[in-house]
Write a protein that holds these residues in place. Structure first.
Motif, short mmCIF file in Angstrom:
data_model
loop_
_atom_site.label_atom_id
_atom_site.label_comp_id
_atom_site.label_asym_id
_atom_site.label_seq_id
_atom_site.Cartn_x
_atom_site.Cartn_y
_atom_site.Cartn_z
N LEU A 14 40.48 -35.04 43.50
CA LEU A 14 40.26 -34.07 42.44
C LEU A 14 39.38 -34.68 41.33
O LEU A 14 38.48 -34.02 40.81
CB LEU A 14 41.59 -33.62 41.85
CG LEU A 14 42.53 -32.87 42.80
CD1 LEU A 14 43.88 -32.62 42.12
CD2 LEU A 14 41.90 -31.54 43.23
N LYS A 15 39.65 -35.93 40.98
CA LYS A 15 38.89 -36.58 39.91
C LYS A 15 37.45 -36.86 40.33
O LYS A 15 36.52 -36.73 39.52
CB LYS A 15 39.60 -37.86 39.49
CG LYS A 15 40.92 -37.60 38.77
CD LYS A 15 41.67 -38.89 38.45
CE LYS A 15 42.98 -38.59 37.75
NZ LYS A 15 43.76 -39.82 37.46
N ARG A 20 31.73 -35.09 39.79
CA ARG A 20 30.50 -34.55 40.38
C ARG A 20 30.11 -33.22 39.73
O ARG A 20 28.93 -32.94 39.50
CB ARG A 20 30.69 -34.37 41.88
CG ARG A 20 30.75 -35.70 42.64
CD ARG A 20 31.02 -35.47 44.11
NE ARG A 20 30.98 -36.73 44.85
CZ ARG A 20 31.34 -36.86 46.13
NH1 ARG A 20 31.78 -35.80 46.80
NH2 ARG A 20 31.28 -38.03 46.73
N LEU A 21 31.11 -32.40 39.43
CA LEU A 21 30.84 -31.13 38.77
C LEU A 21 30.26 -31.34 37.38
O LEU A 21 29.37 -30.62 36.94
CB LEU A 21 32.13 -30.31 38.68
CG LEU A 21 32.57 -29.60 39.95
CD1 LEU A 21 34.02 -29.12 39.82
CD2 LEU A 21 31.66 -28.41 40.25
N GLU A 22 30.78 -32.33 36.68
CA GLU A 22 30.30 -32.60 35.32
C GLU A 22 28.84 -33.05 35.32
O GLU A 22 28.13 -32.86 34.33
CB GLU A 22 31.20 -33.65 34.66
CG GLU A 22 32.59 -33.10 34.32
CD GLU A 22 33.57 -34.17 33.89
OE1 GLU A 22 33.26 -35.38 34.09
OE2 GLU A 22 34.65 -33.81 33.37
N GLU A 23 28.39 -33.63 36.42
CA GLU A 23 26.99 -34.09 36.52
C GLU A 23 26.09 -33.06 37.21
O GLU A 23 24.88 -33.25 37.29
CB GLU A 23 26.94 -35.40 37.31
CG GLU A 23 27.66 -36.56 36.62
CD GLU A 23 27.67 -37.81 37.48
OE1 GLU A 23 27.19 -37.73 38.65
OE2 GLU A 23 28.14 -38.85 37.00
N TRP A 24 26.68 -31.98 37.69
CA TRP A 24 25.95 -30.99 38.49
C TRP A 24 24.83 -30.34 37.69
O TRP A 24 25.04 -29.82 36.60
CB TRP A 24 26.95 -29.94 38.98
CG TRP A 24 26.34 -28.77 39.69
CD1 TRP A 24 25.53 -28.80 40.77
CD2 TRP A 24 26.53 -27.39 39.36
NE1 TRP A 24 25.18 -27.52 41.16
CE2 TRP A 24 25.79 -26.64 40.30
CE3 TRP A 24 27.25 -26.73 38.36
CZ2 TRP A 24 25.75 -25.25 40.28
CZ3 TRP A 24 27.21 -25.34 38.35
CH2 TRP A 24 26.47 -24.61 39.29
N ASP A 25 23.63 -30.37 38.22
CA ASP A 25 22.47 -29.74 37.60
C ASP A 25 21.67 -29.05 38.69
O ASP A 25 20.88 -29.69 39.41
CB ASP A 25 21.60 -30.77 36.88
CG ASP A 25 20.38 -30.14 36.23
OD1 ASP A 25 20.28 -28.90 36.24
OD2 ASP A 25 19.54 -30.89 35.71
N PRO A 26 21.84 -27.73 38.86
CA PRO A 26 21.14 -27.03 39.96
C PRO A 26 19.66 -26.82 39.73
O PRO A 26 18.97 -26.32 40.61
CB PRO A 26 21.89 -25.69 40.01
CG PRO A 26 22.39 -25.50 38.63
CD PRO A 26 22.72 -26.86 38.10
N TYR A 45 34.54 -23.46 34.67
CA TYR A 45 35.47 -22.75 35.55
C TYR A 45 36.12 -23.70 36.55
O TYR A 45 37.35 -23.82 36.63
CB TYR A 45 34.69 -21.64 36.26
CG TYR A 45 35.40 -20.90 37.37
CD1 TYR A 45 36.61 -20.25 37.17
CD2 TYR A 45 34.79 -20.79 38.62
CE1 TYR A 45 37.21 -19.53 38.19
CE2 TYR A 45 35.37 -20.06 39.64
CZ TYR A 45 36.58 -19.44 39.43
OH TYR A 45 37.17 -18.72 40.45
N TYR A 46 35.29 -24.41 37.30
CA TYR A 46 35.83 -25.29 38.33
C TYR A 46 36.49 -26.55 37.76
O TYR A 46 37.55 -26.97 38.22
CB TYR A 46 34.74 -25.67 39.33
CG TYR A 46 34.42 -24.55 40.30
CD1 TYR A 46 35.36 -24.12 41.22
CD2 TYR A 46 33.19 -23.90 40.26
CE1 TYR A 46 35.09 -23.08 42.10
CE2 TYR A 46 32.91 -22.85 41.13
CZ TYR A 46 33.86 -22.45 42.05
OH TYR A 46 33.59 -21.41 42.89
N THR A 47 35.89 -27.13 36.73
CA THR A 47 36.53 -28.31 36.14
C THR A 47 37.82 -27.91 35.42
O THR A 47 38.79 -28.68 35.40
CB THR A 47 35.59 -29.05 35.17
OG1 THR A 47 35.15 -28.16 34.15
CG2 THR A 47 34.39 -29.63 35.90
N GLY A 48 37.85 -26.72 34.85
CA GLY A 48 39.06 -26.24 34.20
C GLY A 48 40.21 -26.08 35.18
O GLY A 48 41.35 -26.45 34.89
#
Length: 218
Positions: A14-15, A20-26, A45-48
């Motif tokens: 999960l961590k 990865r989500l926090e660094e996500w840049d599409p 949304y997803y990190t929450g």
């Protein structure tokens, strides 16, 4: 996390996913402004949801509040609002307050426009938190509406959970034939499930046997 909120996932995974989500840049082009606006909301949304699963409720609530305060400023405001409420639903779910999950998601309508027929814009995770809560508080018909809703899903996780829950609901409602039918469909879809999911298959097999059904070898 939404498709099966109680999925057996280790905190380390999960961590890693959260990082990865926090660094996500599409890298969405400037001319796709509505998509550029929704990206930060999707990240929250997803990190929450992950933070709620990890028990970091204060952080998850802060993220939900941020989503709520900015939802009206973007063109996909209906999606952003649903995502914010979905994070609040996740918080309540992982606190064990199913009635609060139902309350938070009460007026989340079962459909967005057909243009939004994908997993993100359908807020699949949030809707599944609602369905799971309805199931757990015994609102079987309402839960069934949600597990039967939506465009045809090809993702095995979505199809599997929906069929398993349908089997359980019809089981509760005393419709043995339909329960056996949906348990059987679940076993077919998840025939090659990973070892950590075998307990779900065992549950389905046990209920088919208890209801007098016959297991069909795929």
């Amino acid at each position: 996390l939404g498709i099966e909120p109680a999925a057996p996932l280790p905190d380390t995974l999960l961590k890693i996913t959260r990082a990865r989500l926090e660094e996500w840049d599409p890298r969405i082009p400037p001319d796709r402004q509505p998509l550029r606006e929704i990206v930060p909301v999707i990240r929250l949304y997803y990190t929450g949801i992950i933070n709620a699963r990890l028990g970091e409720f204060t952080l998850a609530e802060r993220q939900a509040s941020l989503m709520e305060s900015t939802a009206h400023t973007i063109r996909l405001s209906d999606v952003a609002d649903a995502m914010a409420r979905s994070v609040r639903a996740a918080i309540a779910y992982y606190k064990g307050d199913m009635e609060e999950v139902v309350r938070v998601t009460d007026d989340m309508h079962p459909r967005f426009p057909s243009a939004y027929y994908n997993r993100v814009y359908q807020v699949t995770e949030g809707r599944t938190f609602q369905a799971e809560a309805l199931f757990q508080v015994g609102r079987n018909r309402d839960a069934l509406t949600w597990f039967e809703w939506g465009p045809t899903a090809s993702a095995i996780d979505m199809v599997g959970l929906k069929e398993f829950r349908r089997g359980q609901i019809y089981d509760r409602l005393g419709d043995a034939d339909k329960a056996i039918e949906h348990y059987g469909k679940f076993l077919k879809v998840w025939a090659n499930a990973d070892p950590e999911w075998q307990f779900r298959l065992d549950e389905a097999r046990d209920r088919i046997a208890a209801l007098g059904g016959t297991l069909v070898t795929q």
